[in-house]
Design an enzyme around this catalytic site. Structure first.
Site, PDB file in Angstrom:
ATOM      1  N   GLU A 297      37.930  53.148  31.232  1.00 56.73           N
ATOM      2  CA  GLU A 297      37.107  53.345  30.023  1.00 56.73           C
ATOM      3  C   GLU A 297      37.857  52.983  28.745  1.00 56.73           C
ATOM      4  O   GLU A 297      38.104  53.864  27.915  1.00 56.73           O
ATOM      5  CB  GLU A 297      36.727  54.827  29.894  1.00 56.73           C
ATOM      6  CG  GLU A 297      35.935  55.424  31.006  1.00 56.73           C
ATOM      7  CD  GLU A 297      35.858  56.958  30.889  1.00 56.73           C
ATOM      8  OE1 GLU A 297      36.434  57.548  29.958  1.00 56.73           O
ATOM      9  OE2 GLU A 297      35.224  57.554  31.756  1.00 56.73           O
TER      10      GLU A 297
ATOM     11  N   ARG B 214      39.583  51.647  22.305  1.00 58.59           N
ATOM     12  CA  ARG B 214      40.428  51.030  21.282  1.00 58.59           C
ATOM     13  C   ARG B 214      40.856  49.594  21.639  1.00 58.59           C
ATOM     14  O   ARG B 214      40.803  48.696  20.804  1.00 58.59           O
ATOM     15  CB  ARG B 214      41.694  51.891  21.119  1.00 58.59           C
ATOM     16  CG  ARG B 214      42.608  51.452  20.005  1.00 58.59           C
ATOM     17  CD  ARG B 214      43.928  52.247  20.044  1.00 58.59           C
ATOM     18  NE  ARG B 214      43.755  53.649  20.283  1.00 58.59           N
ATOM     19  CZ  ARG B 214      43.605  54.574  19.340  1.00 58.59           C
ATOM     20  NH1 ARG B 214      43.642  54.230  18.078  1.00 58.59           N
ATOM     21  NH2 ARG B 214      43.448  55.846  19.657  1.00 58.59           N
TER      22      ARG B 214
ATOM     23  N   ARG C 249      41.769  57.372   9.727  1.00 56.04           N
ATOM     24  CA  ARG C 249      42.910  57.539  10.640  1.00 56.04           C
ATOM     25  C   ARG C 249      44.219  57.912   9.944  1.00 56.04           C
ATOM     26  O   ARG C 249      44.920  58.813  10.411  1.00 56.04           O
ATOM     27  CB  ARG C 249      43.094  56.289  11.504  1.00 56.04           C
ATOM     28  CG  ARG C 249      41.875  55.937  12.354  1.00 56.04           C
ATOM     29  CD  ARG C 249      42.156  54.879  13.413  1.00 56.04           C
ATOM     30  NE  ARG C 249      42.974  55.431  14.483  1.00 56.04           N
ATOM     31  CZ  ARG C 249      44.251  55.189  14.652  1.00 56.04           C
ATOM     32  NH1 ARG C 249      44.881  54.362  13.827  1.00 56.04           N
ATOM     33  NH2 ARG C 249      44.913  55.751  15.625  1.00 56.04           N
TER      34      ARG C 249
ATOM     35  N   TYR D  78      45.476  61.538  11.239  1.00 54.69           N
ATOM     36  CA  TYR D  78      46.547  61.542  12.246  1.00 54.69           C
ATOM     37  C   TYR D  78      47.888  61.070  11.703  1.00 54.69           C
ATOM     38  O   TYR D  78      48.836  60.905  12.480  1.00 54.69           O
ATOM     39  CB  TYR D  78      46.197  60.606  13.416  1.00 54.69           C
ATOM     40  CG  TYR D  78      44.796  60.712  13.951  1.00 54.69           C
ATOM     41  CD1 TYR D  78      44.353  61.861  14.599  1.00 54.69           C
ATOM     42  CD2 TYR D  78      43.912  59.648  13.834  1.00 54.69           C
ATOM     43  CE1 TYR D  78      43.071  61.933  15.110  1.00 54.69           C
ATOM     44  CE2 TYR D  78      42.625  59.716  14.343  1.00 54.69           C
ATOM     45  CZ  TYR D  78      42.209  60.867  14.973  1.00 54.69           C
ATOM     46  OH  TYR D  78      40.939  60.936  15.484  1.00 54.69           O
TER      47      TYR D  78
ATOM     48  N   CYS E 276      38.551  62.529  -4.052  1.00 52.86           N
ATOM     49  CA  CYS E 276      39.166  63.593  -4.848  1.00 52.86           C
ATOM     50  C   CYS E 276      40.023  64.538  -4.013  1.00 52.86           C
ATOM     51  O   CYS E 276      39.728  65.738  -3.918  1.00 52.86           O
ATOM     52  CB  CYS E 276      38.081  64.376  -5.563  1.00 52.86           C
ATOM     53  SG  CYS E 276      37.503  63.477  -6.974  1.00 52.86           S
ATOM     54  N   GLU E 277      41.008  64.013  -3.353  1.00 52.60           N
ATOM     55  CA  GLU E 277      41.980  64.843  -2.639  1.00 52.60           C
ATOM     56  C   GLU E 277      43.317  64.125  -2.715  1.00 52.60           C
ATOM     57  O   GLU E 277      43.369  62.897  -2.561  1.00 52.60           O
ATOM     58  CB  GLU E 277      41.590  65.007  -1.157  1.00 52.60           C
ATOM     59  CG  GLU E 277      40.385  65.873  -0.950  1.00 52.60           C
ATOM     60  CD  GLU E 277      40.236  66.367   0.489  1.00 52.60           C
ATOM     61  OE1 GLU E 277      41.245  66.506   1.199  1.00 52.60           O
ATOM     62  OE2 GLU E 277      39.087  66.615   0.873  1.00 52.60           O
TER      63      GLU E 277
HETATM   64  N1  LLP Z   1      37.078  58.054  27.639  1.00 54.40           N
HETATM   65  C1  LLP Z   1      36.965  59.263  27.083  1.00 54.40           C
HETATM   66  C2  LLP Z   1      36.390  60.357  27.863  1.00 54.40           C
HETATM   67  C3  LLP Z   1      37.397  59.479  25.764  1.00 54.40           C
HETATM   68  O1  LLP Z   1      37.289  60.681  25.217  1.00 54.40           O
HETATM   69  C4  LLP Z   1      37.943  58.404  25.032  1.00 54.40           C
HETATM   70  C5  LLP Z   1      38.397  58.577  23.655  1.00 54.40           C
HETATM   71  C6  LLP Z   1      38.013  57.132  25.660  1.00 54.40           C
HETATM   72  C7  LLP Z   1      37.582  57.001  26.971  1.00 54.40           C
HETATM   73  C8  LLP Z   1      38.553  55.923  24.981  1.00 54.40           C
HETATM   74  O2  LLP Z   1      39.863  56.071  24.581  1.00 54.40           O
HETATM   75  P1  LLP Z   1      40.642  54.802  23.982  1.00 54.40           P
HETATM   76  O3  LLP Z   1      40.700  53.767  25.055  1.00 54.40           O
HETATM   77  O4  LLP Z   1      39.874  54.321  22.804  1.00 54.40           O
HETATM   78  O5  LLP Z   1      41.959  55.332  23.602  1.00 54.40           O
HETATM   79  N2  LLP Z   1      39.831  58.835  16.782  1.00 54.40           N
HETATM   80  C9  LLP Z   1      41.087  58.687  17.504  1.00 54.40           C
HETATM   81  C10 LLP Z   1      40.865  58.391  18.961  1.00 54.40           C
HETATM   82  C11 LLP Z   1      39.982  59.396  19.657  1.00 54.40           C
HETATM   83  C12 LLP Z   1      39.717  59.066  21.093  1.00 54.40           C
HETATM   84  C13 LLP Z   1      38.658  59.943  21.662  1.00 54.40           C
HETATM   85  N3  LLP Z   1      38.343  59.690  23.032  1.00 54.40           N
HETATM   86  C14 LLP Z   1      41.926  57.623  16.826  1.00 54.40           C
HETATM   87  O6  LLP Z   1      41.482  57.071  15.826  1.00 54.40           O
HETATM   88  O7  LLP Z   1      43.036  57.348  17.250  1.00 54.40           O
END
Ligand code: LLP
Length: 408
Positions: A264, A267, A303, A307, A338-339
């Site tokens: 899955e 990113r 981001r 983070y 405004c932060e």
């Molecule tokens: N599968 C599930 C169940 C997930 O919760 C996620 C991401 C993915 C797949 C995909 O993960 P990836 O391949 O994108 O790493 N907002 C954060 C990232 C949050 C990810 C949430 N879940 C950021 O900007 O780094």
């Protein structure tokens, strides 16, 4: 071309046409990343599900579907956009988390397979759809990720059912006559070394041995990209080789040698294909720190604030500024929210920036626009796609002040 960059002239042209700030995507890079992920394993029953939470723009989803990927959803909103992009119900996997009975019914009625991530939600599924086909998300104790907020495996996360509860899972499945279609996990977001993913895969396959007759095992996402220029790319060849080995060992033992293996990635598919352009409107120096004031507040890209994430920044000079050059200087690039935490890049060494110049932020295709908000009643930006011939096309219009008034 690893990351998406555009020339100064092109950036000014796009900003003149579509306004600032602006998300710009490269179709070419998205397609290339899809193919790389599809090539991860040679195993014939290998499927890549794009985790759409990274970017749900309809036009990008269509490209990803054309490339032959399936898709994940985790909310009704994601689901309906995916349907609109042309994904069939059997191509969508709903990875749910603490959902209401109404939401669960919504998914079941559409013929979409769903994974539950607690015993209580498995009970709910059994009550709503006895005899149905369901998946269960497990936590095998392995976690990874760039920040504790995105580490979704191990002992300190709200996600999934701990592997030790497999007997209770079986009991609920039996009680409602449910067919366990598959088991899934997601250890966390953004790993750049292969070890944790391989360890996680091995553990999930071990657990699968306790559930004969599964149709699939889904190993999750988390494939990282190098945001910092000094970071190495994830070695997909090595990862693929090691994964293939673990998989073959498992298949040799498992009773369904035709089992589907899924991943899955979110990113990895879209991050490097996205660029955010913004304008510098003010410059000042306070108590020894130089601030570059832009329209790139954290309502546009969250981001860095959420983070502490690093995004490479490029300065694109405005020709009207007369081509003045200076040496590198340390600056804070800040937005218009405004932060005082509204900082996009801290202590960053960059060439001279003047009012009217453009700041281009790299690698924003994932978790960029989707996490943008209307905080401070600011408007979400437009999104533009550059196709393989380099032609630009608006794929989401900029919000207007009227959009803000629509809900009252
Ligand atoms: N599968 C599930 C169940 C997930 O919760 C996620 C991401 C993915 C797949 C995909 O993960 P990836 O391949 O994108 O790493 N907002 C954060 C990232 C949050 C990810 C949430 N879940 C950021 O900007 O780094």
């Amino acid at each position: 071309m690893e990351k998406f960059r555009i020339s100064s002239d092109r950036a000014f042209e796009l900003l003149d046409k579509y306004g600032s700030p602006l998300y710009v995507y490269s179709e070419e890079i998205i397609r290339r990343r899809c193919r790389e992920m599809k090539g991860l394993l040679t195993y014939r029953n290998f499927r890549v599900h794009y985790s759409a939470k990274a970017n749900t723009n309809l036009e990008l989803l269509k490209i990803i579907r054309e490339e032959g990927l399936d898709v994940d959803a985790m909310s009704p909103g994601e689901l309906i956009i995916e349907e609109k992009a042309g994904f069939a119900p059997e191509q969508i996997f709903y990875v749910s988390n603490n959902i209401s009975p109404e939401e669960m019914k919504f998914v079941i009625e559409r013929g979409i397979l769903l994974s539950v991530d607690s015993l209580s939600q498995l009970e709910l599924y059994g009550r709503l759809n006895p005899g149905g086909r369901v998946a269960v998300r497990f936590n095998t104790g392995v976690g990874a990720g760039h920040h504790e907020k995105v580490n979704t495996g191990g002992e300190k996360t709200k996600f999934a059912i701990q592997a030790e509860a497999a007997p209770q899972v079986k009991e609920v499945l039996d009680r409602y006559g449910l067919k366990l279609a598959g088991i899934n996990q997601h250890i966390g977001s953004l790993f750049l070394d292969v070890d944790s993913y391989i360890t996680g895969a091995r553990k999930l396959f071990q657990l699968a041995m306790e559930f004969p007759g599964l149709d699939f095992v889904d190993l999750g996402g988390g494939f990282g990209i190098p945001y910092h220029p000094l970071e190495e790319r994830l070695d997909l060849v090595q990862l693929g080789r090691e994964l293939e080995k673990v998989l073959q060992e498992f298949l040799a033992e498992y009773e369904n040698p035709e089992l589907t293996v899924m991943i899955e990635p979110g990113r990895y598919i879209v991050a490097e294909a996205g660029l955010l352009l913004g304008k510098c409107h003010a410059i000042k120096e306070n108590y020894g720190t130089k601030y570059i004031g832009t329209d790139l507040g954290f309502n546009v890209l969250m981001r860095p604030v959420l983070y502490g994430s690093y995004h490479e920044v490029e300065v694109l000079k405005n020709p009207a500024n007369g081509g003045k050059k200076g040496g590198l200087e340390k600056v804070n690039i800040v937005g218009n929210i405004c932060e005082s935490g509204d900082i996009l890049a801290k202590n960053r060494e960059l060439p001279l920036i003047e009012e009217g110049d453009v700041v281009a932020v790299l690698d924003v295709g994932a978790y960029g626009y989707v996490m943008a908000s209307n905080y401070n009643c600011r408007l979400r930006p437009a999104e533009v796609l550059l196709d393989r011939e380099g032609r630009d096309r608006l794929i989401r219009r900029r919000e207007t002040l009227d959009d803000l008034l629509r809900h009252f």
